[in-house]
Design a protein around this motif. Structure first.
Motif, PDB file in Angstrom:
ATOM      1  N   ARG A 205       0.847  -1.218  -0.049  1.00 23.69           N
ATOM      2  CA  ARG A 205       0.017   0.063  -0.115  1.00 23.69           C
ATOM      3  C   ARG A 205       0.881   1.132  -0.045  1.00 23.69           C
ATOM      4  O   ARG A 205       0.940   1.985   1.170  1.00 23.69           O
ATOM      5  N   PRO A 206       1.601   1.559  -1.183  1.00 23.44           N
ATOM      6  CA  PRO A 206       2.702   2.694  -0.994  1.00 23.44           C
ATOM      7  C   PRO A 206       1.854   3.874  -0.799  1.00 23.44           C
ATOM      8  O   PRO A 206       2.710   4.885  -0.443  1.00 23.44           O
ATOM      9  N   ALA A 207       0.615   4.285  -1.185  1.00 19.55           N
ATOM     10  CA  ALA A 207       0.016   5.618  -0.980  1.00 19.55           C
ATOM     11  C   ALA A 207      -0.232   5.791   0.506  1.00 19.55           C
ATOM     12  O   ALA A 207      -0.005   6.738   1.093  1.00 19.55           O
ATOM     13  N   ALA A 208      -0.523   4.591   1.064  1.00 14.69           N
ATOM     14  CA  ALA A 208      -0.668   4.781   2.842  1.00 14.69           C
ATOM     15  C   ALA A 208       0.849   4.824   3.348  1.00 14.69           C
ATOM     16  O   ALA A 208       0.911   5.541   4.250  1.00 14.69           O
ATOM     17  N   ALA A 209       1.806   4.070   2.870  1.00 10.92           N
ATOM     18  CA  ALA A 209       3.105   3.940   3.400  1.00 10.92           C
ATOM     19  C   ALA A 209       3.507   5.715   3.290  1.00 10.92           C
ATOM     20  O   ALA A 209       4.564   6.408   4.158  1.00 10.92           O
ATOM     21  N   ALA A 210       3.215   6.231   1.959  1.00 12.75           N
ATOM     22  CA  ALA A 210       3.705   7.645   1.971  1.00 12.75           C
ATOM     23  C   ALA A 210       3.141   8.769   2.689  1.00 12.75           C
ATOM     24  O   ALA A 210       3.503   9.799   3.062  1.00 12.75           O
ATOM     25  N   ASP A 211       1.830   8.125   3.322  1.00 16.55           N
ATOM     26  CA  ASP A 211       1.110   9.155   4.120  1.00 16.55           C
ATOM     27  C   ASP A 211       1.597   8.829   5.525  1.00 16.55           C
ATOM     28  O   ASP A 211       1.176   9.449   6.376  1.00 16.55           O
ATOM     29  N   GLY A 212       2.652   7.994   5.698  1.00 14.04           N
ATOM     30  CA  GLY A 212       3.217   7.697   7.200  1.00 14.04           C
ATOM     31  C   GLY A 212       2.585   6.429   8.134  1.00 14.04           C
ATOM     32  O   GLY A 212       2.818   6.424   9.064  1.00 14.04           O
ATOM     33  N   ARG A 213       1.833   5.699   7.129  1.00 15.98           N
ATOM     34  CA  ARG A 213       1.116   4.545   7.934  1.00 15.98           C
ATOM     35  C   ARG A 213       1.996   3.558   8.076  1.00 15.98           C
ATOM     36  O   ARG A 213       2.993   3.261   7.496  1.00 15.98           O
ATOM     37  N   ALA A 214       2.122   2.877   9.131  1.00 10.40           N
ATOM     38  CA  ALA A 214       2.859   1.591   9.565  1.00 10.40           C
ATOM     39  C   ALA A 214       2.206   0.419   9.769  1.00 10.40           C
ATOM     40  O   ALA A 214       0.989   0.427  10.323  1.00 10.40           O
ATOM     41  N   PHE A 215       2.778  -0.683   9.310  1.00  4.63           N
ATOM     42  CA  PHE A 215       1.893  -1.990   9.343  1.00  4.63           C
ATOM     43  C   PHE A 215       2.901  -3.291   9.700  1.00  4.63           C
ATOM     44  O   PHE A 215       4.085  -3.240   9.673  1.00  4.63           O
ATOM     45  N   GLU A 216       2.011  -4.184  10.207  1.00  3.97           N
ATOM     46  CA  GLU A 216       2.464  -5.632  10.318  1.00  3.97           C
ATOM     47  C   GLU A 216       1.906  -6.430   9.169  1.00  3.97           C
ATOM     48  O   GLU A 216       0.624  -6.112   8.594  1.00  3.97           O
ATOM     49  N   ALA A 217       2.803  -7.460   8.558  1.00  4.10           N
ATOM     50  CA  ALA A 217       2.270  -8.116   7.302  1.00  4.10           C
ATOM     51  C   ALA A 217       2.199  -9.530   7.623  1.00  4.10           C
ATOM     52  O   ALA A 217       3.078 -10.167   8.345  1.00  4.10           O
ATOM     53  N   PHE A 218       1.552 -10.282   6.920  1.00  2.00           N
ATOM     54  CA  PHE A 218       0.995 -11.527   7.105  1.00  2.00           C
ATOM     55  C   PHE A 218       0.768 -12.316   5.735  1.00  2.00           C
ATOM     56  O   PHE A 218       0.318 -11.841   4.958  1.00  2.00           O
ATOM     57  N   GLU A 219       0.899 -13.573   5.827  1.00  2.00           N
ATOM     58  CA  GLU A 219       0.427 -14.445   4.804  1.00  2.00           C
ATOM     59  C   GLU A 219      -0.745 -15.150   5.308  1.00  2.00           C
ATOM     60  O   GLU A 219      -0.847 -14.989   6.599  1.00  2.00           O
ATOM     61  N   THR A 220      -1.520 -15.759   4.543  1.00  2.00           N
ATOM     62  CA  THR A 220      -2.645 -16.465   5.059  1.00  2.00           C
ATOM     63  C   THR A 220      -2.888 -17.872   4.350  1.00  2.00           C
ATOM     64  O   THR A 220      -2.622 -17.803   3.219  1.00  2.00           O
ATOM     65  N   THR A 221      -3.100 -18.975   5.195  1.00  2.00           N
ATOM     66  CA  THR A 221      -3.560 -20.099   4.708  1.00  2.00           C
ATOM     67  C   THR A 221      -4.935 -20.412   4.827  1.00  2.00           C
ATOM     68  O   THR A 221      -5.464 -21.299   4.152  1.00  2.00           O
ATOM     69  N   LEU A 222      -5.660 -19.573   5.655  1.00  2.00           N
ATOM     70  CA  LEU A 222      -7.054 -19.671   5.502  1.00  2.00           C
ATOM     71  C   LEU A 222      -7.665 -18.297   6.070  1.00  2.00           C
ATOM     72  O   LEU A 222      -7.158 -17.585   6.960  1.00  2.00           O
ATOM     73  N   LEU A 223      -8.542 -17.932   5.212  1.00  2.00           N
ATOM     74  CA  LEU A 223      -9.304 -16.418   5.208  1.00  2.00           C
ATOM     75  C   LEU A 223     -10.644 -16.813   4.929  1.00  2.00           C
ATOM     76  O   LEU A 223     -10.892 -17.048   3.963  1.00  2.00           O
ATOM     77  N   THR A 224     -11.327 -16.479   6.288  1.00  2.00           N
ATOM     78  CA  THR A 224     -13.100 -16.851   6.126  1.00  2.00           C
ATOM     79  C   THR A 224     -13.509 -15.552   6.083  1.00  2.00           C
ATOM     80  O   THR A 224     -13.467 -14.597   7.186  1.00  2.00           O
ATOM     81  N   LEU A 225     -14.407 -14.910   5.127  1.00  2.00           N
ATOM     82  CA  LEU A 225     -15.075 -13.695   5.127  1.00  2.00           C
ATOM     83  C   LEU A 225     -16.319 -13.681   5.711  1.00  2.00           C
ATOM     84  O   LEU A 225     -17.040 -14.582   5.382  1.00  2.00           O
ATOM     85  N   ARG A 226     -16.629 -12.919   6.754  1.00  2.00           N
ATOM     86  CA  ARG A 226     -18.068 -13.212   7.248  1.00  2.00           C
ATOM     87  C   ARG A 226     -18.532 -11.581   7.253  1.00  2.00           C
ATOM     88  O   ARG A 226     -17.936 -10.678   7.735  1.00  2.00           O
ATOM     89  N   PHE A 227     -19.750 -11.487   6.470  1.00  2.00           N
ATOM     90  CA  PHE A 227     -20.303 -10.198   6.456  1.00  2.00           C
ATOM     91  C   PHE A 227     -21.236  -9.761   7.436  1.00  2.00           C
ATOM     92  O   PHE A 227     -22.621 -10.301   7.580  1.00  2.00           O
ATOM     93  N   ALA A 228     -21.223  -8.852   8.320  1.00  2.00           N
ATOM     94  CA  ALA A 228     -22.289  -8.312   9.204  1.00  2.00           C
ATOM     95  C   ALA A 228     -23.109  -7.350   8.413  1.00  2.00           C
ATOM     96  O   ALA A 228     -22.791  -6.580   7.661  1.00  2.00           O
ATOM     97  N   PRO A 229     -24.761  -7.485   8.655  1.00  2.00           N
ATOM     98  CA  PRO A 229     -25.513  -6.296   8.346  1.00  2.00           C
ATOM     99  C   PRO A 229     -25.220  -5.162   8.583  1.00  2.00           C
ATOM    100  O   PRO A 229     -24.522  -4.791   9.858  1.00  2.00           O
ATOM    101  N   SER A 230     -25.389  -4.042   7.649  1.00  2.00           N
ATOM    102  CA  SER A 230     -24.918  -2.647   7.825  1.00  2.00           C
ATOM    103  C   SER A 230     -25.969  -2.336   8.847  1.00  2.00           C
ATOM    104  O   SER A 230     -27.062  -2.777   8.906  1.00  2.00           O
TER     105      SER A 230
END
Length: 240
Positions: free
Chosen positions: A210-235
């Motif tokens: 996310r270079p645009a966010a990095a340029a804005d000074g944001r800092a991150f931790e990075a991960f790989e994933t072997t399992l990602l389950t998306l769950r959508f809550a109602p708005s």
């Protein structure tokens, strides 16, 4: 639908790591952010880390007691509202066998783990204990019905081939992460615990994905994933 994933107050986030400083290196900011969002957060430290003495210190006769590094972990997480569990196995020769897998599985079930964070199992030149814990945690998680997502943190092994696809913004707790790593007094002098390296890695993750966010000074931790389950809550608009 939000363009970013979020951690809700119903999550039980568990980090399973090999050594006393590993959770602080891999995911301190992520765990702090999850706790601030209302999740219940736990760190499972598999070994006591007593063999974690540098060659220089060992040559000078430096030895660690089994509880010395445990006290450093307690200091690092003090006041965060995050629980730390110590399995107190011997570091240096972990194997992802029935014993280790069963211990990890028991903890994940007891804690009701929904989101698991552990080491990367793909990085061949990483510490052997990291690889064993990653394999054991991934194996155990397949039998934990509550576990819907698994993240693998960035190793500090050089030339690792780590290829992240998940970022967590830790800008607000980056300074706290530096202080937490500084609590590991017995490991002083190790480059990967330094402020310079911590700041570099937090910026590098953003510049990579996310270079645009990095340029804005944001800092991150990075991960790989072997399992990602998306769950959508109602708005809010859909709520009765």
């Amino acid at each position: 639908m939000s363009p970013t994933a979020s951690i809700s107050s119903g999550e039980q986030v568990v980090a399973v790591v090999a050594h006393p400083d590993d959770a602080e290196l891999l995911c301190y900011g992520t765990l702090r952010t999850a706790r601030a969002a209302g999740a219940v957060v736990s760190v499972v430290v598999v070994t006591c880390g007593a063999n974690g003495v540098s060659i220089t210190d060992a040559g000078a006769g430096r030895r660690l007691t089994e509880d010395e590094r445990e006290k450093e972990v307690i200091e690092a997480w003090h006041g965060t509202g995050i629980d730390v569990i110590f399995l107190r196995l011997t570091d240096g020769a972990l194997v992802a066998d029935l014993g280790l897998i069963s211990r990890v599985e028991s903890e994940l079930n007891r804690l009701g783990c929904t989101l698991l964070i552990t080491h990367s199992a793909r990085v061949a030149n990483d510490h052997q204990d990291h690889l064993a814990v990653a394999a054991a945690a991934a194996n155990a998680a397949t039998r934990v019905p509550t576990c819907h997502t698994m993240l693998h943190g960035e190793p500090h092994a050089p030339r690792s081939g780590f290829s992240p696809t998940v970022l967590v913004d830790i800008t607000d707790v980056l300074d706290d992460k530096v202080r937490a790593l500084g609590a590991h007094h017995s490991q002083s002098g190790r480059w990967y615990l330094s402020k310079e390296y911590t700041l570099h890695r937090a910026a590098q993750a953003g510049w990579l994905l996310r270079p645009a966010a990095a340029a804005d000074g944001r800092a991150f931790e990075a991960f790989e994933t072997t399992l990602l389950t998306l769950r959508f809550a109602p708005s809010g608009e859909d709520s009765p």
